[in-house]
Design an enzyme around this catalytic site. Structure first.
Site, PDB file in Angstrom:
ATOM      1  N   GLY A 289       0.822  -1.205   0.000  1.00  0.00           N
ATOM      2  CA  GLY A 289       0.000   0.000   0.000  1.00  0.00           C
ATOM      3  C   GLY A 289       0.858   1.258   0.000  1.00  0.00           C
TER       4      GLY A 289
ATOM      5  CG  ASP B 276      -0.638   0.555  -3.750  1.00  0.00           C
ATOM      6  OD1 ASP B 276      -0.533   1.437  -2.886  1.00  0.00           O
ATOM      7  OD2 ASP B 276      -1.729   0.003  -4.022  1.00  0.00           O
TER       8      ASP B 276
ATOM      9  NE  ARG C 253      -5.235   1.952  -8.401  1.00  0.00           N
ATOM     10  CZ  ARG C 253      -5.748   1.751  -7.174  1.00  0.00           C
ATOM     11  NH1 ARG C 253      -5.164   2.283  -6.118  1.00  0.00           N
ATOM     12  NH2 ARG C 253      -6.835   1.010  -7.018  1.00  0.00           N
TER      13      ARG C 253
ATOM     14  CE1 TYR D 239     -10.639   3.131   9.646  1.00  0.00           C
ATOM     15  CE2 TYR D 239      -9.811   1.690   7.909  1.00  0.00           C
ATOM     16  CZ  TYR D 239      -9.603   2.677   8.849  1.00  0.00           C
ATOM     17  OH  TYR D 239      -8.340   3.215   9.009  1.00  0.00           O
TER      18      TYR D 239
HETATM   19  C1  VAH Z   1     -10.756   7.325   7.827  1.00  0.00           C
HETATM   20  N1  VAH Z   1      -8.638   8.535   7.695  1.00  0.00           N
HETATM   21  O1  VAH Z   1     -11.311   8.398   7.838  1.00  0.00           O
HETATM   22  C2  VAH Z   1      -9.248   7.292   8.121  1.00  0.00           C
HETATM   23  C3  VAH Z   1      -9.000   7.106   9.578  1.00  0.00           C
HETATM   24  C4  VAH Z   1      -9.532   7.914  11.857  1.00  0.00           C
HETATM   25  C5  VAH Z   1      -9.854   8.023  10.445  1.00  0.00           C
HETATM   26  O2  VAH Z   1      -9.159   5.782   9.937  1.00  0.00           O
HETATM   27  O3  VAH Z   1     -11.350   6.309   7.619  1.00  0.00           O
END
Ligand code: VAH
Length: 312
Positions: A6, A32, A34, A140
């Site tokens: 990455g 990465d 790309r 996430y």
């Molecule tokens: C996001 N920049 O916004 C990342 C980060 C704390 C934020 O994990 O997902």
């Protein structure tokens, strides 16, 4: 030698530059999915690599005799909400790939980024502690919480030397962020210079932990160079420097561009931001490996505007 997965991302780009300056370009292999900028591609060895492909990573590790891996490939919070299963696959299988390479002693040290996204709506919002309630409500954040559990497990069960910090929102000018909820804090500088106006996708009082990229890179390398005996955390360290809301960063920019105007049009990212802390307690990082931030909001604004003017 070091391998960065990455390497063309917002953090990866700057880690590549810094690590090459520190250890010599030939000792830092960038990779990465790309190709990256011309300067990155010209500054040392590069490999096209899918971080979810174990055999491909293993080939590169054996070929270059890699001993350290920085895993910076991931799908960030906003994009992950649109593609949950792709986000889980990338964020988790890339981590399993590097943890298993270390378990099999093919590499001997890993950096893996966590995030303030590991915290959720019922986490204490101010001075969020190192150990506290964590019920992340984003794809996430779930992947980062699970990743932390796996890092600690591989350290305890297999002695894998994996190190991690919970990055706040990161502000930088060299490479645009990709698909994060804190991206407004980068876009706002570009728009202030280009148009003198910015439509912000978070409301004006959404206070979030933030950090200038130079501090984040120094923290990352500082942790990786620390004496392992001193590290009491093998999930991920809280890391803090400043916290601000869109109205504060706007005021900071207006000190340089008085006429700058911001309008507010919160979108789906408002709900993500509302689930995250407002400020972070990073006492443990300060104690274990002498963490100390150098940039506040006004010095960050000065750096951002000066460098964006020079490079635009
Ligand atoms: C996001 N920049 O916004 C990342 C980060 C704390 C934020 O994990 O997902």
């Amino acid at each position: 030698p070091i391998l960065i997965l990455g390497a063309c991302g917002q953090i990866g780009t700057e880690l590549t530059i810094e690590l090459r300056a520190k250890y010599g370009s030939e000792n830092v292999v960038a990779s990465d999915i790309r190709e990256g900028s011309e300067s990155l591609m010209a500054s040392g060895p590069f490999e096209l690599l899918d971080a979810t492909n174990y055999e491909a990573i293993e080939d590169v590790v054996m070929h270059y005799e890699i001993d350290e891996v920085y895993l910076m490939a991931a799908m960030l919070s906003a994009t992950a909400e649109k593609f949950p299963m792709r986000a889980w696959n990338l964020n988790m299988n890339s981590l399993f790939n590097v943890l298993n390479l270390a378990k099999d002693r093919k590499i001997n040290k890993i950096f893996w980024p966590s995030s303030i996204a590991v915290f959720g709506p019922n986490t204490p919002k101010e001075h969020t502690p190192q150990n506290t309630i964590m019920e992340p409500s984003t794809v996430y954040g779930i992947s980062k919480q699970s990743g932390e559990r796996w890092c600690e497990y591989y350290f305890n069960k297999f002695g894998v030397d994996v190190r991690s910090v919970r990055y706040p929102g990161l502000i930088s000018w060299k490479t645009m962020p990709g698909g994060g909820t804190t991206d407004y804090a980068v876009e706002i500088y570009h728009e202030a210079l280009k148009k003198g106006t910015y439509s912000c996708f978070l409301n004006e009082s959404t206070k979030l932990p933030m950090m200038y990229m130079d501090d984040a890179i120094r923290a990352t390398i500082g942790l990786m160079e620390s004496d392992p005996e001193k590290l009491s955390v093998r999930s991920s360290y809280n890391l803090g420097s400043m916290s601000f809301a869109p109205k504060e960063i706007t005021q900071s920019i207006q000190k340089h561009i008085p006429g700058f105007k911001v309008t507010y049009a919160p979108d789906f990212r408002q709900e993500i931001a509302d689930s995250w802390p407002s400020s972070i307690d990073d006492t443990t990082a300060k104690k274990d490996w002498n963490w100390k931030p150098a940039f506040d909001l006004d010095s960050t604004t000065g750096e951002m505007l000066d460098n964006l003017k020079k490079t635009s």
